[in-house]
Design a protein around this motif. Structure first.
Motif, PDB file in Angstrom:
ATOM      1  N   PRO A  56     -22.345 -75.369 -39.371  1.00  0.00           N
ATOM      2  CA  PRO A  56     -22.543 -74.568 -38.157  1.00  0.00           C
ATOM      3  C   PRO A  56     -22.638 -73.079 -38.426  1.00  0.00           C
ATOM      4  CG  PRO A  56     -20.314 -75.460 -38.251  1.00  0.00           C
ATOM      5  CD  PRO A  56     -21.080 -76.091 -39.357  1.00  0.00           C
ATOM      6  N   GLN A  57     -22.096 -72.627 -39.553  1.00  0.00           N
ATOM      7  CA  GLN A  57     -22.083 -71.186 -39.771  1.00  0.00           C
ATOM      8  C   GLN A  57     -23.404 -70.629 -40.274  1.00  0.00           C
ATOM      9  OE1 GLN A  57     -20.303 -73.762 -41.069  1.00  0.00           O
ATOM     10  NE2 GLN A  57     -18.701 -72.819 -42.246  1.00  0.00           N
ATOM     11  N   TRP A  58     -24.335 -71.534 -40.641  1.00  0.00           N
ATOM     12  CA  TRP A  58     -25.598 -71.059 -41.190  1.00  0.00           C
ATOM     13  C   TRP A  58     -26.767 -71.441 -40.293  1.00  0.00           C
ATOM     14  CZ3 TRP A  58     -23.581 -73.040 -46.442  1.00  0.00           C
ATOM     15  CH2 TRP A  58     -22.872 -72.015 -47.083  1.00  0.00           C
ATOM     16  N   ARG A  59     -27.765 -70.574 -40.250  1.00  0.00           N
ATOM     17  CA  ARG A  59     -28.962 -70.864 -39.473  1.00  0.00           C
ATOM     18  C   ARG A  59     -29.828 -71.869 -40.210  1.00  0.00           C
ATOM     19  NH1 ARG A  59     -29.806 -67.263 -35.243  1.00  0.00           N
ATOM     20  NH2 ARG A  59     -27.966 -65.967 -35.069  1.00  0.00           N
ATOM     21  N   VAL A  60     -30.895 -72.321 -39.520  1.00  0.00           N
ATOM     22  CA  VAL A  60     -31.701 -73.440 -40.024  1.00  0.00           C
ATOM     23  C   VAL A  60     -32.159 -73.222 -41.469  1.00  0.00           C
ATOM     24  CG1 VAL A  60     -33.914 -74.603 -39.745  1.00  0.00           C
ATOM     25  CG2 VAL A  60     -32.444 -74.228 -37.768  1.00  0.00           C
ATOM     26  N   ALA A  61     -32.841 -72.092 -41.712  1.00  0.00           N
ATOM     27  CA  ALA A  61     -33.406 -71.880 -43.041  1.00  0.00           C
ATOM     28  C   ALA A  61     -32.305 -71.788 -44.089  1.00  0.00           C
ATOM     29  CB  ALA A  61     -34.244 -70.607 -43.063  1.00  0.00           C
ATOM     30  N   ASP A  77     -41.420 -76.527 -38.212  1.00  0.00           N
ATOM     31  CA  ASP A  77     -42.055 -75.260 -38.565  1.00  0.00           C
ATOM     32  C   ASP A  77     -41.662 -74.173 -37.573  1.00  0.00           C
ATOM     33  OD1 ASP A  77     -44.668 -76.489 -40.313  1.00  0.00           O
ATOM     34  OD2 ASP A  77     -43.734 -77.752 -38.777  1.00  0.00           O
ATOM     35  N   GLY A  78     -41.417 -72.996 -38.108  1.00  0.00           N
ATOM     36  CA  GLY A  78     -41.151 -71.841 -37.243  1.00  0.00           C
ATOM     37  C   GLY A  78     -39.746 -71.801 -36.674  1.00  0.00           C
ATOM     38  N   MET A  79     -38.867 -72.684 -37.111  1.00  0.00           N
ATOM     39  CA  MET A  79     -37.521 -72.686 -36.541  1.00  0.00           C
ATOM     40  C   MET A  79     -36.508 -72.118 -37.526  1.00  0.00           C
ATOM     41  SD  MET A  79     -37.072 -75.963 -34.208  1.00  0.00           S
ATOM     42  CE  MET A  79     -38.314 -76.540 -33.075  1.00  0.00           C
ATOM     43  N   GLU A  80     -36.990 -71.387 -38.529  1.00  0.00           N
ATOM     44  CA  GLU A  80     -36.110 -70.883 -39.589  1.00  0.00           C
ATOM     45  C   GLU A  80     -34.894 -70.145 -39.045  1.00  0.00           C
ATOM     46  OE1 GLU A  80     -39.345 -70.736 -39.733  1.00  0.00           O
ATOM     47  OE2 GLU A  80     -40.068 -71.215 -41.750  1.00  0.00           O
ATOM     48  N   LYS A  81     -35.143 -69.350 -37.990  1.00  0.00           N
ATOM     49  CA  LYS A  81     -34.083 -68.427 -37.563  1.00  0.00           C
ATOM     50  C   LYS A  81     -33.174 -69.024 -36.482  1.00  0.00           C
ATOM     51  CE  LYS A  81     -34.796 -64.933 -40.186  1.00  0.00           C
ATOM     52  NZ  LYS A  81     -34.061 -65.517 -41.308  1.00  0.00           N
ATOM     53  N   ARG A  82     -33.453 -70.270 -36.105  1.00  0.00           N
ATOM     54  CA  ARG A  82     -32.629 -70.862 -35.048  1.00  0.00           C
ATOM     55  C   ARG A  82     -31.196 -71.095 -35.521  1.00  0.00           C
ATOM     56  NH1 ARG A  82     -35.244 -74.298 -31.234  1.00  0.00           N
ATOM     57  NH2 ARG A  82     -37.165 -73.253 -30.585  1.00  0.00           N
ATOM     58  N   ALA A  83     -30.254 -70.934 -34.571  1.00  0.00           N
ATOM     59  CA  ALA A  83     -28.882 -71.331 -34.874  1.00  0.00           C
ATOM     60  C   ALA A  83     -28.753 -72.830 -34.632  1.00  0.00           C
ATOM     61  CB  ALA A  83     -27.909 -70.574 -33.978  1.00  0.00           C
ATOM     62  N   GLN A  88     -31.382 -83.761 -36.155  1.00  0.00           N
ATOM     63  CA  GLN A  88     -31.551 -84.943 -36.983  1.00  0.00           C
ATOM     64  C   GLN A  88     -32.542 -84.670 -38.113  1.00  0.00           C
ATOM     65  OE1 GLN A  88     -29.919 -87.753 -36.108  1.00  0.00           O
ATOM     66  NE2 GLN A  88     -30.533 -88.413 -38.134  1.00  0.00           N
ATOM     67  N   ARG A  89     -33.658 -84.086 -37.749  1.00  0.00           N
ATOM     68  CA  ARG A  89     -34.702 -83.834 -38.743  1.00  0.00           C
ATOM     69  C   ARG A  89     -34.250 -82.771 -39.737  1.00  0.00           C
ATOM     70  NH1 ARG A  89     -38.586 -84.649 -34.353  1.00  0.00           N
ATOM     71  NH2 ARG A  89     -38.872 -82.404 -34.143  1.00  0.00           N
ATOM     72  N   LEU A  90     -33.478 -81.816 -39.244  1.00  0.00           N
ATOM     73  CA  LEU A  90     -32.970 -80.790 -40.153  1.00  0.00           C
ATOM     74  C   LEU A  90     -32.024 -81.419 -41.179  1.00  0.00           C
ATOM     75  CD1 LEU A  90     -32.679 -77.902 -41.076  1.00  0.00           C
ATOM     76  CD2 LEU A  90     -30.857 -77.600 -39.407  1.00  0.00           C
ATOM     77  N   ALA A  91     -31.198 -82.353 -40.710  1.00  0.00           N
ATOM     78  CA  ALA A  91     -30.268 -83.021 -41.628  1.00  0.00           C
ATOM     79  C   ALA A  91     -31.054 -83.750 -42.716  1.00  0.00           C
ATOM     80  CB  ALA A  91     -29.377 -83.978 -40.862  1.00  0.00           C
ATOM     81  N   ILE A  92     -32.176 -84.332 -42.334  1.00  0.00           N
ATOM     82  CA  ILE A  92     -32.994 -85.046 -43.323  1.00  0.00           C
ATOM     83  C   ILE A  92     -33.608 -84.045 -44.305  1.00  0.00           C
ATOM     84  CG2 ILE A  92     -35.076 -86.433 -43.614  1.00  0.00           C
ATOM     85  CD1 ILE A  92     -34.277 -87.643 -40.804  1.00  0.00           C
ATOM     86  N   ALA A  93     -34.114 -82.938 -43.757  1.00  0.00           N
ATOM     87  CA  ALA A  93     -34.688 -81.912 -44.635  1.00  0.00           C
ATOM     88  C   ALA A  93     -33.643 -81.417 -45.618  1.00  0.00           C
ATOM     89  CB  ALA A  93     -35.222 -80.755 -43.794  1.00  0.00           C
ATOM     90  N   ARG A  94     -32.417 -81.248 -45.129  1.00  0.00           N
ATOM     91  CA  ARG A  94     -31.362 -80.748 -46.010  1.00  0.00           C
ATOM     92  C   ARG A  94     -31.087 -81.764 -47.122  1.00  0.00           C
ATOM     93  NH1 ARG A  94     -25.376 -79.801 -43.848  1.00  0.00           N
ATOM     94  NH2 ARG A  94     -25.403 -82.051 -44.063  1.00  0.00           N
TER      95      ARG A  94
END
Lengths: 342, 512, 355
Positions: free
Chosen positions: A93-98, A129-135, A145-151
């Motif tokens: 939670p402490q880090w943004r998407v990117a 795409d384009g969500m790098e800066k989202r919290a 969910q998709r971010l967890a997979i990318a990670r």
């Protein structure tokens, strides 16, 4: 054949209790493997043992042909080149998407420009795409969910472990996410172990399925094979949704609440026989029953019917009203676990 | 009473008692002080004679903030994330120094060994203030999610996991460091006392002090404290921005992370933890008891200082109750309000704390020393209560609003639908639900008020207090009396906390 | 009214904890009421601001309370502020004074208050036998119970023939690093140096300070520390107050005392002073308290106390270790000028001692 994962007589104990017992499982490279079982069957522990988060107390685990876990050897999780998606995603939670992805690349000492490229590549892979800066708290369920997979993919793993990856998204999203997962796996040609308790989810995506119960692997095979020929009563009920009835085997026949069937294996005494809902239908002949309830399923209605003192499920195209008197017709031979007595 | 009336009364009190002193400071700084016809801030800062004092002070503040936060975070890590033996006890024992004001820690150590100079002053502060960092860091480390850590371990090993943990604790550590920094730069008594022998370490409070004392130059005195005030507020803003982000647990269940085995580090860790506990509390208190010698001495001291002791208890409890009463309404409003409103309220409440205590006292004197009805405040314990209230309200506010923020708003709606009026909801329902936080807020302000010396030295009616008495008595070589008074003070600060924690069935909550 | 009844019943279901909270609130209100009552009841009959040591002042004031039945509220100065704090407070409160009596443990700041017009004249009958040198010509203040600025000497480290005789001996190279003077930024040491500026002149005083620092003098924050360091053997001798010397002597330390400047400039003597505040709230009780403080008995007791003050009256007896005022060569200084220039002197001193 080259295997991504090989488990040989693997046992895992937690707090003195054996959670996984003597598991043998080989998963070829590029296979989408689903581990299915009810809660508490030990499938998550099995997965965590592969990840190196739990130690093996017996047997061994090989990844890409190398022993990573055995009773006296244990490779650190980060040394195994695996990615894992946790049940509750466990995003940071402490880090943004990117940053979630970048931190992993920093650990791998990737230079900065390459890092930025890789991050946007990973994000577009999972359509973020384009969500790098989202919290993190600004993401929807599917995006998280998709971010967890990318990670999980960020470290370029050779094996992807998914622990109930769709457990935290709602039903409408689940099917499309499952499809995306499958497409992704096909694109990356990576071996996947996907743990779920949901039979529908498992059969939808799997190349092969392993069914687990009470710490033991019950059966491994293709979805169709497992449903058609379950190895144990548990597999039959849990995966195939068989209804198990009690029968009385005589010389040439088995007597059951739904009628008399052939006895090809020459059983004797009290036996169990099973029917999937699609093996039964309503007809002009057969055993008498009364409809207790019904629910709509794509392609027809699933009826709960009381017949001869037992409850069975019958699939039919048209709905019957509750309380209606019906006759149950059998479309194919029942399943019976070779010689298992009631 | 209607909801609106409650809010209006609370906001008036909040504005008059907490915000006004802060505004008044800025007013005096910017427009100068009508009473002393002196130049406003710009002139004072440009012509500040003692920039070295300011730099001295900032060096001290920064080293102490860094040192105390490092010690506190290490303690917190040992007690929450490792298999340190007796870690449950350690995480209670580290509260000890909070009951022992920094000056008393200094008295004890200078009584035992020859220490002076910058290192000694910084050391005393570090070992006195580390519990602030330890408590906050521990509470954020306890919120570390097991799966998040494991995800880090799979992706990047222990290094990434440690980085993640550090990042998780960072907002708390920063908040603690900012509080410690503010406490340190405001304190004149410890540097003065520790360097009474040997080379003097001068801090800028001296300058604030002397500008006021000699020339009655309020605007000069207050303006001198502007640069550290700005730094303190900046640190506060950074800490509160970070705070919001790491506290939220993203969807799904929370899995507490199991402690890690220390392995070969066990012995050094045990040694470190007990060294800190011993140096910061056990040895000093032992020294006081040893110096007292016989219970008769303690009783004599108690008899001699009984008025001061009683007065100290009264104003500390009074300030804690007043802060709690206001925080209950304002904290509730903040917890239910939007982000910006919340931040604005917090900033207004933080201002009097970020201000050096002496400057706050000067402003308070200006506000209440008017004769007439104001004399009832100025000439009584009232002004001390008001100073403590203004100075420490932010602590009560933060704890209470965090506690109330965790209360489901539906509970209030349900009570309202059941016919419960706004006053009953506010003063009966909410306190019951958020009792641990309210108790925590009360005790926190009580303990901080008990410790405070700087805010009251200039106030005539603040002279009747144990801290003042101790500070005076150490200059007259009355070692037994000082030791007895210190021991009594520590004991009396501790007792209410002990009683509350014994009888509070749901515990005491002090998380932000 | 069916709805109302239901609500009542609903609340009663939870009453055990509600009551507990009510009880807690009652307890809290009770404490507040008690505090207010306590604040209201203890309305003082007289208010005294004093920079005298609390340990000595408190029993005297308690005795006054007992004798007269007048409740005394005492405000003590913090040691670090050394009188200046109370002077500031008195100046702040000049438009509506709260204080009746100012008892200062030195004289210069009292004189400053007098020239600021804060003091009311009062010629106490109890001060009739105090020598005129210790009384304001306008009766705005009266001095008593003096201290003197003396050398405290460690007998183990300094032979009698090497005893310092005047301030110049602090500059002897032989004692480099072994001498002590409190930082002259507050208290009696500030007064002492402020007097030197007037007696020796600015340039000579500055030279003295430079050489003092060059001779590596130990500069603690107070005279008590000088005495302690000498008694402990870290220093050979140092400049301190008679009361601080007395503390060490009474503790059985191997120390001796020299009153500097016998036959030369003389010794700086700093008496306590007491004054009535103009337009004070309780002038009658204030006068009573001044009479009490200026009584022979108080001066005698201060002489016999640990502070070993030197009586300014010949008629007041003193213990053998307290020197009689008649036997001291007092440095004659233009005190009003010292008071007037004090701020400028302090700024000058800061440039040497506060960096």
């Amino acid at each position: 054949m080259k295997y991504a994962v090989e488990c040989k007589q693997l046992s895992v104990a937690l707090g003195g209790r054996e959670i996984v017992r003597g598991a043998n499982l080989n998963i070829p490279e590029g296979e989408y493997h689903v581990l299915i079982g009810p809660s508490g069957s030990g499938k998550t522990t099995f997965l965590r043992a592969i990840a190196g988060l739990e130690r093996a107390t017996g047997g061994e685990i090989l990844l890409g042909g190398n022993v990573v876990s055995s009773a006296n050897a244990h490779a650190a999780p980060e040394a195994r080149r695996i990615g894992m998606v946790f049940q509750d995603l466990a995003l940071w939670p402490q880090w943004r998407v990117a940053r979630q992805l970048e931190e992993i690349l920093i650990i791998q000492k990737m230079p900065k420009p390459a890092r930025a490229r890789r991050v946007s590549e990973l994000l577009s892979l999972v359509k973020l795409d384009g969500m790098e800066k989202r919290a993190i708290y600004e993401l929807s369920g599917g995006e998280a969910q998709r971010l967890a997979i990318a990670r999980a993919l960020a470290g370029d793993p050779r094996l992807l472990l998914l622990d109930e990856p769709l457990g935290s998204v709602d039903e409408s999203l689940r099917a499309s996410l499952a499809r995306e997962l499958r497409e992704l796996q096909r694109k990356l040609q990576i071996a996947v172990v996907h743990v779920t308790h949901d039979q529908a989810e498992g059969t939808a995506v799997a190349d092969r399925i392993t069914v687990m119960c009470a710490g033991e692997l019950q059966q491994t095979g293709g979805a169709a094979e497992i449903i058609a020929n379950p190895a144990t009563r548990f597999v039959a009920e849990f995966v195939g949704k068989y209804v198990i009835l009690r029968g009385d085997a005589r010389d040439g026949a088995i007597e059951s609440p739904l009628g008399i069937f052939n006895n090809p294996h020459g059983l004797h005494g009290a036996v169990e026989i099973g029917f999937r809902p699609d093996q039964l239908t309503f007809g002009e002949t057969g055993a008498d029953g009364i409809v207790k309830s019904r629910v709509y399923r794509p392609g027809g209605w699933l009826h709960e019917v009381e017949a001869g003192g037992a409850t069975v499920f019958v699939h039919a195209r048209d709905a019957r009203s509750i309380g209606a008197k019906v006759m149950i017709e059998i479309l194919s031979d029942p399943w019976h676990p070779g010689g298992v007595r009631a | 009473m209607t909801r609106r009336a409650i809010y209006i009364i609370a906001f008036i009190l909040f504005a008059a008692l907490v915000v006004w002193p802060g505004i008044e400071v800025l007013n005096i700084c910017i427009f100068g002080d009508s009473a002393s016809a002196s130049q406003p801030a710009a002139g004072v800062l440009a012509g500040l004679r003692q920039w070295t004092l300011l730099i001295n002070t900032l060096c001290l503040g920064a080293s102490v903030a860094a040192g105390a936060t490092a010690v506190g975070a290490a303690m917190a890590w040992c007690a929450t994330r490792t298999d340190l033996p007796m870690r449950g006890f350690v995480s209670i024992a580290w509260l000890g120094p909070l009951f022992l004001p920094a000056l008393m820690l200094g008295i004890a150590w200078t009584g035992m060994v020859q220490i002076h100079g910058f290192a000694a002053i910084a050391g005393i502060f570090i070992f006195n203030y580390y519990p602030i960092a330890a408590v906050f860091t521990a509470s954020s480390l306890a919120r570390a999610d097991r799966h998040a850590l494991e995800a880090a371990e799979i992706a990047g090993g222990r290094r990434l996991a440690r980085k993640l943990l550090f990042r998780q604790a960072l907002p708390s550590m920063l908040a603690a460091a900012c509080g410690i920094f503010i406490f340190t730069i405001a304190d004149f008594s410890v540097p003065d006392y520790i360097s009474s022998i040997g080379p003097k370490y001068n801090v800028y409070s001296d300058e604030v002090f002397s500008r006021w004392q000699r020339a009655g130059d309020a605007s000069g005195a207050v303006a001198t404290s502007l640069p550290p005030l700005a730094l303190g507020l900046a640190a506060f803003a950074a800490a509160s921005r970070l705070r919001g982000r790491s506290n939220c647990i993203i969807r799904g269940r929370f899995h507490p992370a199991p402690p890690r085995a220390l392995g070969p580090w066990k012995i050094p860790a045990v040694f470190f933890v007990w060294f800190v506990l011993a140096v910061s509390f056990m040895i000093p208190v032992g020294f006081f008891i040893y110096t007292i010698g016989s219970p008769g001495v303690a009783l004599d001291a108690l008899r001699e200082a009984r008025r001061d002791i009683l007065n100290t208890m009264i104003y500390s409890a009074g300030a804690a109750v007043a802060a709690l009463a206001i925080a209950l309404v304002i904290g509730h409003a903040a917890a239910r309000a939007g982000r910006k409103t919340r931040a604005a309220i917090e900033a207004a409440a933080a201002l009097p704390f970020a201000l050096p205590a002496i400057a706050l006292a000067i402003v308070m004197i200006r506000m209440w020393n008017r004769g007439g009805a104001a004399d009832y405040v100025y000439a009584s314990v009232g002004i001390v209560i008001f100073i403590m209230l203004a100075r420490f309200y932010i602590f009560s506010h933060a704890v209470v609003s965090a506690g109330l923020g965790a209360v489901d708003p539906d509970l209030e709606s349900a009570a309202a639908l059941a016919g419960m009026g706004p006053a009953r909801r506010m003063f009966l329902l909410l306190p019951r639900i958020a009792a641990p936080s309210l108790l925590g807020a009360f005790l926190l302000v009580f303990v901080l008020s008990m410790r405070e010396l700087d805010a009251i030295v200039l106030i005539p009616s603040g002279n009747s207090s144990t801290m003042f008495r101790v500070y005076n008595a150490i200059h007259f070589n009355r070692k037994e009396f000082v030791a007895a008074l210190c021991a009594v003070h520590v004991f009396l600060t501790f007792v209410p906390v002990a009683i509350c924690s014994l009888f509070a069935r749901r515990g005491i909550e002090v998380s932000l | 009214m069916p709805r109302r009844t239901r609500v009542r019943r609903g609340t009663q279901l939870e009453d055990s904890s509600t009551n507990m909270f009510l009880r807690c609130q009652i307890v809290i209100y009770f404490f507040i009421a008690c505090a207010l009552a306590a604040a209201g009841c203890s309305k003082p009959g007289v208010v005294i601001y004093t920079s005298a040591d609390q340990t000595f002042a408190e029993p005297l004031l308690a005795e006054f309370e007992q004798k007269t039945g007048v409740v005394v509220q005492a405000v003590y100065d913090i040691e670090a502020a050394k009188t200046v704090g109370l002077v500031r407070t008195l100046l702040e409160e000049r438009s509506h004074p709260r204080c009746d009596v100012f008892w200062n443990n030195e004289l210069i700041h009292t004189m400053r208050l007098a020239s600021a017009g804060l003091l009311a004249p009062y010629a106490s009958p109890a001060a009739a036998d105090i020598p005129a040198a210790f009384k304001d010509p306008k009766s705005e203040w009266t001095a008593f119970a003096a201290r003197a600025r003396v050398f405290i000497i460690n007998k183990d480290l300094v032979k009698p023939e090497d005893y310092p005789k005047n301030l110049g001996d602090l500059l002897i190279a032989k004692w480099r690093g072994k001498i002590g003077v409190a930082r002259p930024l507050s208290g009696t040491t500030l007064s002492h140096f402020a007097i030197l500026y007037e007696v020796l002149g600015v340039d000579r005083t500055r030279d003295f300070i430079k050489q003092l620092i060059a001779n590596d003098a130990n500069l603690p924050s107070g005279n008590a520390y000088v005495a302690e360091l000498v008694a402990g053997g870290q220093l050979a001798f140092g400049l301190t107050d008679t009361d601080d010397y007395e503390t060490q002597r009474a503790a059985g330390k191997h120390v001796d005392v020299v009153y500097p400047g016998a036959g030369g400039d003389g010794t700086v003597v700093l008496p306590n002073s007491v004054a009535l505040i103009k337009d004070c709230p309780h002038p009658e009780n204030g006068k009573k308290l001044i009479d009490f403080l200026l009584g022979r008995d108080v001066e005698r007791r201060l002489a016999f106390s640990d502070s070993a003050n030197i009586p300014v009256r010949d008629a007041v007896e003193s213990p053998p270790h307290v020197k009689r005022i008649g036997n001291i060569t007092i440095m004659s200084a233009p005190m009003p000028k010292v008071a007037e220039n004090l701020d400028a002197r302090l700024d000058d001193l800061k440039s040497f001692f506060l960096k």
